[in-house]
Design an enzyme around this catalytic site. Structure first.
Site, short mmCIF file in Angstrom:
data_model
loop_
_atom_site.label_atom_id
_atom_site.label_comp_id
_atom_site.label_asym_id
_atom_site.label_seq_id
_atom_site.Cartn_x
_atom_site.Cartn_y
_atom_site.Cartn_z
N LYS A 140 54.55 -25.36 -46.62
CA LYS A 140 53.38 -25.81 -47.37
C LYS A 140 52.20 -24.85 -47.18
O LYS A 140 52.14 -24.08 -46.22
CB LYS A 140 53.00 -27.22 -46.94
CG LYS A 140 54.02 -28.30 -47.33
CD LYS A 140 53.95 -28.64 -48.80
CE LYS A 140 55.03 -29.64 -49.22
NZ LYS A 140 54.77 -30.99 -48.74
N ARG A 188 62.42 -32.80 -43.97
CA ARG A 188 62.76 -32.19 -45.25
C ARG A 188 62.34 -30.73 -45.20
O ARG A 188 61.15 -30.42 -45.14
CB ARG A 188 62.06 -32.93 -46.39
CG ARG A 188 62.43 -32.44 -47.79
CD ARG A 188 61.70 -33.25 -48.85
NE ARG A 188 62.06 -32.81 -50.19
CZ ARG A 188 61.48 -31.82 -50.86
NH1 ARG A 188 60.48 -31.15 -50.28
NH2 ARG A 188 61.88 -31.49 -52.07
#
Length: 338
Positions: free
Chosen positions: A279, A314
């Site tokens: 991210k 994840r």
């Protein structure tokens, strides 16, 4: 006044006799931080927690899609899109998607397949196009002998229905059934596990100055409400996973606050999923502008999640995360599937 309880999680072998297991897993806690919206926090011994909170925090989580939740699990990301933030276009061709999915399945406990990018600024993909991207790949993976559970990453009922018919086992909705409420009925009818994630706004606009009164408690309350809505739609809590939605309508400061307070979400009584891989905030803090070079930072965040009892990670870098977990598990005493 509503009270929230964040367990102070530990994994040390020197465990007090009065400590409680965290969600029936590898970690434990002997104290919790009691949080309020309008008062300072305070520490409580685990034995002083209200019975309902103690049961939610300590109770073992049922198996999910055949996977026990007593050790951390890896969800490998397979984006069959041309525009995902970290690997867009690499696996949108069917042959490439199949090859990468089979490779991920060698080290992942579950695959998460998505046909619509949810990166900041992404626009919505038509339903037919999203189905055409995902359902054939799921069917091809099953035909190729891939047996690990498969999750469909979608906000749309029709896409989830096609994926489940093609061999998917689980629905992962970044909108927690707020984008397409019919998705809850599809999942309930199929008796499929679901992951409900928090996001502030749609992907196209979510990073336009996100604001919270208290990001940790606001996200917790949202997830509690969406879990209640899912239960009302016929999905039992035993089939629900909660995801605080790192990076979805959050600043760097918001993301850090959620990561520091992750153990709070065990109070929802569900497994917790952490999706922080590659991210933007990892790039900002780790000084790495290129998304596919953020593996080390992503692994660091994953291990921090495990230290707070997160059951599902994840990730893009499946093999690297698995290697790190083997070492971390050997040190902390939790088992890691080979």
């Amino acid at each position: 006044m509503q009270r929230y309880f964040r367990p102070i999680v530990q994994t040390d072998a020197a465990r007090p006799a009065d400590a409680l297991p965290l969600a029936g897993g590898w970690a434990w806690f002997a104290a919790a931080e009691e949080l309020f919206r309008d008062a300072p926090p305070r520490l409580l011994p685990a034995g002083a927690l209200p019975e309902e909170a103690r049961a939610a925090l300590a109770g073992p989580r049922p198996a999910l899609a055949g996977l026990t939740m007593d050790r951390p699990r890896i969800m490998g990301i397979l984006n069959v899109t041309p525009d995902s933030f970290s690997d867009g276009g690499r696996f949108d061709a069917p042959a490439a998607a199949l090859a990468h999915g089979r490779a991920l399945a060698e080290a992942a406990d579950i695959l998460d397949i998505g046909g619509e990018s949810t990166r900041p600024g992404a626009r919505e993909v038509p339903v037919d196009e999203e189905i055409a991207r995902t359902a054939p790949v799921i069917a091809a993976l099953r035909k190729a002998g891939v047996t690990v559970p498969i999750s469909i990453d979608t906000r749309k009922a029709a896409v989830a229905g096609a994926a489940l018919a093609a061999g998917a086992d689980m629905v992962n909705d970044v909108a927690a059934f707020t984008h397409d409420p019919a998705l809850a009925e599809v999942a309930a009818r199929a008796e499929a596990p679901v992951c409900l994630m928090h996001a502030q706004g749609d992907p196209e606009t979510m990073q336009n100055d996100p604001h919270y009164d208290n990001v940790l408690l606001d996200v917790y309350d949202f997830l509690a409400q969406r879990i209640a809505a899912a239960e009302a739609a016929g999905i039992p809590r035993a089939r629900i996973v909660a995801d605080p939605g790192i990076g979805f309508g959050k600043t760097v400061a918001h993301n850090l606050a959620l990561l520091r307070g992750l153990s709070l979400f065990h109070g929802l009584g569900c497994p917790v999923l952490l999706g922080a891989s590659r991210k933007r905030f990892i790039g900002a803090l780790g000084h790495e502008p290129q998304a596919d070079r953020r593996g080390p930072g992503s692994v660091a965040v994953a291990l921090a999640g495990i230290a707070q009892g997160v059951q599902i990670l994840r990730v893009h870098d499946v093999a690297e995360t698995r290697q790190a977990m083997r070492l971390d598990g050997a040190l902390k005493g939790y088992g890691v599937a080979e």
